[in-house]
Design an enzyme around this catalytic site. Structure first.
Site, short mmCIF file in Angstrom:
data_model
loop_
_atom_site.label_atom_id
_atom_site.label_comp_id
_atom_site.label_asym_id
_atom_site.label_seq_id
_atom_site.Cartn_x
_atom_site.Cartn_y
_atom_site.Cartn_z
CE LYS A 260 21.03 66.64 80.80
NZ LYS A 260 20.56 66.75 82.19
CG ASP A 265 15.51 64.51 82.01
OD1 ASP A 265 15.20 63.30 82.07
OD2 ASP A 265 16.18 65.10 82.89
CE LYS A 272 13.42 65.76 84.80
NZ LYS A 272 14.14 66.01 86.07
CG ASP A 283 17.82 68.04 80.57
OD1 ASP A 283 18.52 68.84 81.21
OD2 ASP A 283 17.73 66.82 80.84
CG ASP A 342 15.16 62.81 86.49
OD1 ASP A 342 15.45 63.19 85.34
OD2 ASP A 342 14.48 63.48 87.29
CD GLU A 344 18.88 63.08 82.14
OE1 GLU A 344 18.49 62.84 83.31
OE2 GLU A 344 18.91 64.24 81.69
NE ARG A 346 24.41 62.61 87.62
CZ ARG A 346 24.18 62.98 88.86
NH1 ARG A 346 24.75 62.34 89.86
NH2 ARG A 346 23.37 63.99 89.13
N1 BES Z 1 17.63 67.76 83.62
C1 BES Z 1 17.62 67.57 85.01
C2 BES Z 1 18.11 68.79 85.79
C3 BES Z 1 17.30 70.03 85.68
C4 BES Z 1 16.37 70.34 86.66
C5 BES Z 1 17.50 70.91 84.65
C6 BES Z 1 15.63 71.49 86.57
C7 BES Z 1 16.76 72.08 84.56
C8 BES Z 1 15.83 72.37 85.52
C9 BES Z 1 18.51 66.39 85.39
O1 BES Z 1 18.63 65.40 84.44
C10 BES Z 1 17.88 65.78 86.58
O2 BES Z 1 16.79 65.33 86.49
N2 BES Z 1 18.61 65.80 87.67
C11 BES Z 1 18.13 65.28 88.89
C12 BES Z 1 19.28 64.53 89.51
C13 BES Z 1 18.91 63.66 90.62
C14 BES Z 1 18.05 62.51 90.18
C15 BES Z 1 20.20 63.15 91.25
C16 BES Z 1 17.68 66.42 89.79
O3 BES Z 1 18.26 67.48 89.74
O4 BES Z 1 16.70 66.22 90.50
ZN ZN Z 2 18.41 66.02 82.46
ZN ZN Z 3 17.07 63.97 84.52
#
Ligand code: BES
Ligand code: ZN
Ligand code: ZN
Length: 494
Positions: A260, A265, A272, A283, A342, A344, A346
């Site tokens: 990825k 992000d 966020k 990310d 968010d 994204e 996947r």
């Molecule tokens: N890039 C983030 C995950 C992340 C969080 C990486 C903290 C490093 C540190 C990912 O894209 C994300 O935002 N995931 C969300 C998923 C949710 C919306 C289902 C999350 O983890 O809150």
């Molecule tokens: Zn992300």
């Molecule tokens: Zn995200």
């Protein structure tokens, strides 16, 4: 820069520091005894006098050498109990030595490990090398910009064997440093197009074949996932394919790695909160690990065929952004209902996973991604959450994890999580329920893996970036994933 070399005989030249190993309870090996007894027992007196330094693993004790001696300083370094020496502990020792050497402002050091197993010098050196990593590219003051070179010479009974043990570790550490650099780059400098160019410039000269898909190509191909994530950014998405053919004669299918690479992000329309958003430059850590492994494999001319694909996109909000409620069509043809922009990662991965399986039919696929905050809640910064659809693959990965110290912890793949990703109006949705966020994300990815294809997914959201340093990992990008994958390849394939 650190220049590490091995020799069997003690050189006559002058070094800033002579490093002398000491075992637990101030026990000394044969060689150390000689040094310690020299100059009327100069070191001996210090060692006996004080009570704090006992030779526990990682302890260091710095001494100014007497004037008439060849070297300027002595560093006594604790290795713990001789019978309990462990390769990874020695790397931590190397990390502690790095701090001591910097405090002496040493530019050259001699480490005498004669009488010890040949792996000792190599693991201390690689620990030292990993600990010395720094990212000072954007500092403008002269102190930060000053070149801090170190020449480290290891004296070992069997220098050739010691060197052979060190060579693959060094290749791994080069891959790790590259991955760290990529993660530490700010997102205004590292975006899909510039990132693709960096990959090409670095890996092509090492013999890795590079193919870059741009946004026009991906749109035409129907890669609705990566394009939805990246389309609102002024910096349009790229997909980079890296092929390492280290074994021409092999008729085996290649190994496949996927990363990825979300270069920033924001969360997109499901934005966020501002606190800590700067961290989201990391990310792309999964892609950095994949690129780093390719560098390690090429450097050590691994006799194996590996193909890697990284999906690079910037997740931004804009008038052209994808929205919650949208239904997009993936490269595999499956439709996905977007419930949160968010989630994204996947969407980028699903297209990359489909692409690598269709184009290369790899014998196994391993993807790495900073996919969920949920994995950080579960495992913190120590372990990368690992999902594997075969026990064989997991056993191999677990072994590589134990050996490399790049730690993995197995997490569950279960049809329950997979089912949770079903949508009522599309084939899938990109958001699961409130709990087990990392498991449902893995369940989502599993829907894009061909039946019977061995696959593992590493959620490295907690391990790709750290805010407080560890002995061999400075604050910032860690390079997590590089070493465990490189070890996995070396132990099982070449
Ligand atoms: N890039 C983030 C995950 C992340 C969080 C990486 C903290 C490093 C540190 C990912 O894209 C994300 O935002 N995931 C969300 C998923 C949710 C919306 C289902 C999350 O983890 O809150
Ligand atoms: Zn992300
Ligand atoms: Zn995200």
């Amino acid at each position: 820069m650190i220049d590490i070399s091995f020799s069997s005989a003690s050189p006559k030249s002058k070094f800033d520091v002579l490093i002398i190993p000491v075992f637990a309870d101030k026990e000394l090996g044969e060689q150390a005894q000689i040094y310690v007894g020299e100059h009327n027992g100069y070191i001996q007196n210090y060692l006996e006098d004080q009570t704090k330094f006992t030779g526990k693993s990682g302890q260091v004790f710095i001494l100014v050498a007497p004037q008439e001696t060849l070297h300027k300083r002595y560093i006594l370094v604790g290795l713990g109990k001789e019978e309990a020496l462990k390769a990874l502990d020695l790397e931590t020792v190397g990390g502690k030595l790095s701090v001591a050497l910097s405090s002496c402002e040493a530019h050259s050091a001699l480490l005498d490990v004669r009488g010890l197993e040949p792996y000792v010098g190599g693991h201390i050196s690689v620990g030292l090398k990993l600990a010395r990593y720094s990212f000072k590219k954007y500092k403008t003051d002269s102190e930060s910009k000053a070149k801090k070179d170190l020449k480290l010479k290891i004296i070992s009974d069997n220098a050739t064997e010691a060197k052979d043990i060190f060579a693959p570790l060094e290749a791994s550490s080069e891959g790790i440093s590259f991955a760290r650099d990529l993660v530490n780059e700010p997102p205004n400098m590292l975006y899909p197009e510039s990132y693709a160019k960096i990959i090409k410039d670095e890996l092509k000269p090492l013999g890795v074949k590079i193919t870059i898909l741009d946004e026009k190509k991906m749109l035409k191909m129907g890669m609705g996932g990566i394009m939805a994530v990246g389309m609102a950014s002024a910096r349009q998405p790229r997909m980079v394919i890296m092929e390492w053919k280290g074994d021409d004669k092999s008729t085996d299918k290649p190994l496949g790695f996927v990363g990825k690479g979300v270069t920033f992000d924001t969360g997109g329309i499901s934005m966020k909160p501002p606190a800590g958003m700067d961290m989201m430059k990391m990310d792309m850590g999964g892609s950095a690990a994949v690129v780093g492994v390719m560098k390690s494999l090429a450097l050590r001319k691994a006799k194996v065929n590996v193909v890697s694909v990284v999906g690079l996109a910037e997740n931004m909000p804009d008038g052209t952004a994808y929205r919650p409620g949208d239904i997009i069509t993936s490269y595999a043809g499956k439709t996905v209902e977007i419930l949160n922009t968010d989630a994204e990662g996947r969407l980028v991965l699903m297209d990359a996973l489909t692409y690598i399986q269709q184009e290369f039919d790899p014998q196994l696929v391993i993807d790495l991604a900073t996919l969920t905050g949920a994995i950080m809640v579960a495992l913190g910064h120590e372990y990368s959450g690992t999902y594997a659809n075969t026990d064989t693959l997991w056993t191999q990965l677990e072994k590589a994890s134990d050996e490399s110290g790049d730690k993995l912890w197995r997490m569950p793949l279960d049809d329950v999580y997979k089912k949770e990703m079903d949508s009522t109006i599309a084939d899938l949705k990109n958001l699961g329920g409130k709990y087990a966020g990392s498991c449902t994300a893995a369940g989502f990815l599993e829907k894009f893996i061909d039946k019977d294809r061995p696959w593992a997914h590493l959620d490295i959201a907690g391990t790709a970036y750290i805010n407080s340093a560890k002995p061999t990992i400075p604050k910032g990008g860690t390079g997590a994933g590089v070493r465990v994958l490189d070890t996995f390849v070396r132990e099982n394939y070449g």
